[in-house]
Design a protein around this motif. Structure first.
Motif, PDB file in Angstrom:
ATOM      1  N   PRO A  83     106.023  80.751 -65.724  1.00  0.00           N
ATOM      2  CA  PRO A  83     104.740  81.149 -66.335  1.00  0.00           C
ATOM      3  C   PRO A  83     104.323  80.183 -67.445  1.00  0.00           C
ATOM      4  O   PRO A  83     105.160  79.577 -68.116  1.00  0.00           O
ATOM      5  CB  PRO A  83     105.029  82.556 -66.892  1.00  0.00           C
ATOM      6  N   MET A  84     103.021  80.060 -67.636  1.00  0.00           N
ATOM      7  CA  MET A  84     102.499  79.158 -68.655  1.00  0.00           C
ATOM      8  C   MET A  84     102.914  79.613 -70.053  1.00  0.00           C
ATOM      9  O   MET A  84     103.163  78.777 -70.935  1.00  0.00           O
ATOM     10  CB  MET A  84     100.976  79.083 -68.542  1.00  0.00           C
ATOM     11  N   ARG A  85     102.994  80.903 -70.272  1.00  0.00           N
ATOM     12  CA  ARG A  85     103.421  81.387 -71.583  1.00  0.00           C
ATOM     13  C   ARG A  85     104.857  80.966 -71.881  1.00  0.00           C
ATOM     14  O   ARG A  85     105.192  80.633 -73.025  1.00  0.00           O
ATOM     15  CB  ARG A  85     103.301  82.905 -71.640  1.00  0.00           C
ATOM     16  N   THR A  86     105.677  80.954 -70.851  1.00  0.00           N
ATOM     17  CA  THR A  86     107.062  80.508 -71.037  1.00  0.00           C
ATOM     18  C   THR A  86     107.107  79.031 -71.394  1.00  0.00           C
ATOM     19  O   THR A  86     107.882  78.616 -72.264  1.00  0.00           O
ATOM     20  CB  THR A  86     107.874  80.781 -69.760  1.00  0.00           C
ATOM     21  N   LYS A  87     106.290  78.215 -70.737  1.00  0.00           N
ATOM     22  CA  LYS A  87     106.252  76.786 -71.042  1.00  0.00           C
ATOM     23  C   LYS A  87     105.776  76.548 -72.475  1.00  0.00           C
ATOM     24  O   LYS A  87     106.338  75.716 -73.196  1.00  0.00           O
ATOM     25  CB  LYS A  87     105.336  76.066 -70.056  1.00  0.00           C
ATOM     26  N   ILE A  88     104.751  77.281 -72.888  1.00  0.00           N
ATOM     27  CA  ILE A  88     104.238  77.106 -74.249  1.00  0.00           C
ATOM     28  C   ILE A  88     105.281  77.531 -75.275  1.00  0.00           C
ATOM     29  O   ILE A  88     105.516  76.839 -76.273  1.00  0.00           O
ATOM     30  CB  ILE A  88     102.926  77.897 -74.425  1.00  0.00           C
ATOM     31  N   GLY A  89     105.933  78.668 -75.037  1.00  0.00           N
ATOM     32  CA  GLY A  89     106.964  79.122 -75.961  1.00  0.00           C
ATOM     33  C   GLY A  89     108.146  78.175 -76.024  1.00  0.00           C
ATOM     34  O   GLY A  89     108.692  77.914 -77.112  1.00  0.00           O
TER      35      GLY A  89
END
Length: 256
Positions: free
Chosen positions: A39-45
């Motif tokens: 997920p993109m949120r995982t990449k950002i985090g």
């Protein structure tokens, strides 16, 4: 009441913002990190966590004002360096996949093509198999950690000064295309030599015994010998992949 000036906020955010952008750009291009299953949120985090954990090793970086015109050049530089590192590592997998295409062409298996969602193209069975093996090897040899180390070390070679042209002139990404084809040929060379010997043998047999239907027995023999050759050469795939990975990463971790 606590008060903060704009200069203090810039001093605090600048060392964290530019590594975050560079790591996030890496995640959009590097193998494994750029998988759509993540997920993109995982990449950002994860990018924020890596940039935060790398702060002790990024001492002495230039502080670029976020509101200054130089910030635009700094953003372009971070995105360019991150994408370049991901592109260079992706070339290692492209070399292995190209070697699989060459081997599949010699084996006669290029007609067995599948749709690859990561590249949005048709990929042969041998190329996809070698690509999966390279991906597994990438994780086993801690290639993902090597890539993260390279993006942190890249701040020594390319500090946050907004000069993307210097990075492009020093890395010379246009020369990596020759590395792609030469590396793919070296990886596929044992299999190409084996299958060339098989085809020469079948040609001699067809001349000695013209009544034999060489097309009926040629494909099974070529396919069987190709599978045997893949089984024998697959354990030797780690050395070229590891050397290519180290060579690509050294382009960005060497200091000027």
């Amino acid at each position: 009441m606590l008060t903060f000036t704009e200069a203090q906020l810039v001093t605090w955010l600048s060392p964290l913002l530019w590594p975050f952008i560079r790591v996030l750009a890496l995640f959009t291009a590097a193998p494994v990190f750029s998988l759509r299953a993540i997920p993109m949120r995982t990449k950002i985090g994860l990018a924020f966590f890596i940039s935060l954990a790398a702060q002790p090793s990024l001492v002495g970086q230039p502080i670029v004002d976020i509101n200054s015109p130089q910030a635009v050049g700094a953003v372009l530089q971070q995105v360019g360096v991150g994408l370049s590192i991901g592109f260079a590592v992706r070339l290692v997998f492209a070399a292995v996949e190209l070697a699989g295409e060459l081997v599949g062409l010699q084996m006669g298996l290029n007609f067995a093509a599948f749709f690859d969602p990561s590249s949005n193209a048709q990929v042969s069975a041998v190329s996809r198999f070698l690509g999966h093996m390279a991906t597994l090897m990438f994780v086993v040899i801690n290639g993902h950690l090597m890539v993260l180390l390279a993006v942190i070390k890249s701040f020594d070679a390319f500090p946050t000064d907004g000069n993307i042209l210097t990075m492009l002139a020093q890395v010379k990404l246009y020369t990596l295309g020759a590395e792609l084809f030469s590396s793919a040929l070296w990886i596929a060379l044992p299999m190409i030599g084996l299958l060339l010997f098989v085809n020469l043998t079948l040609g001699i047999v067809s001349r000695v015994a013209p009544q034999m239907n060489i097309y009926a027995i040629g494909f099974p023999i070529t396919l069987a010998m190709g599978l045997i050759g893949l089984t024998a050469t697959l354990p030797m795939l780690d050395q070229p992949v590891l050397s290519l990975m180290q060579k690509m990463i050294d382009l960005f971790s060497a200091t000027r």
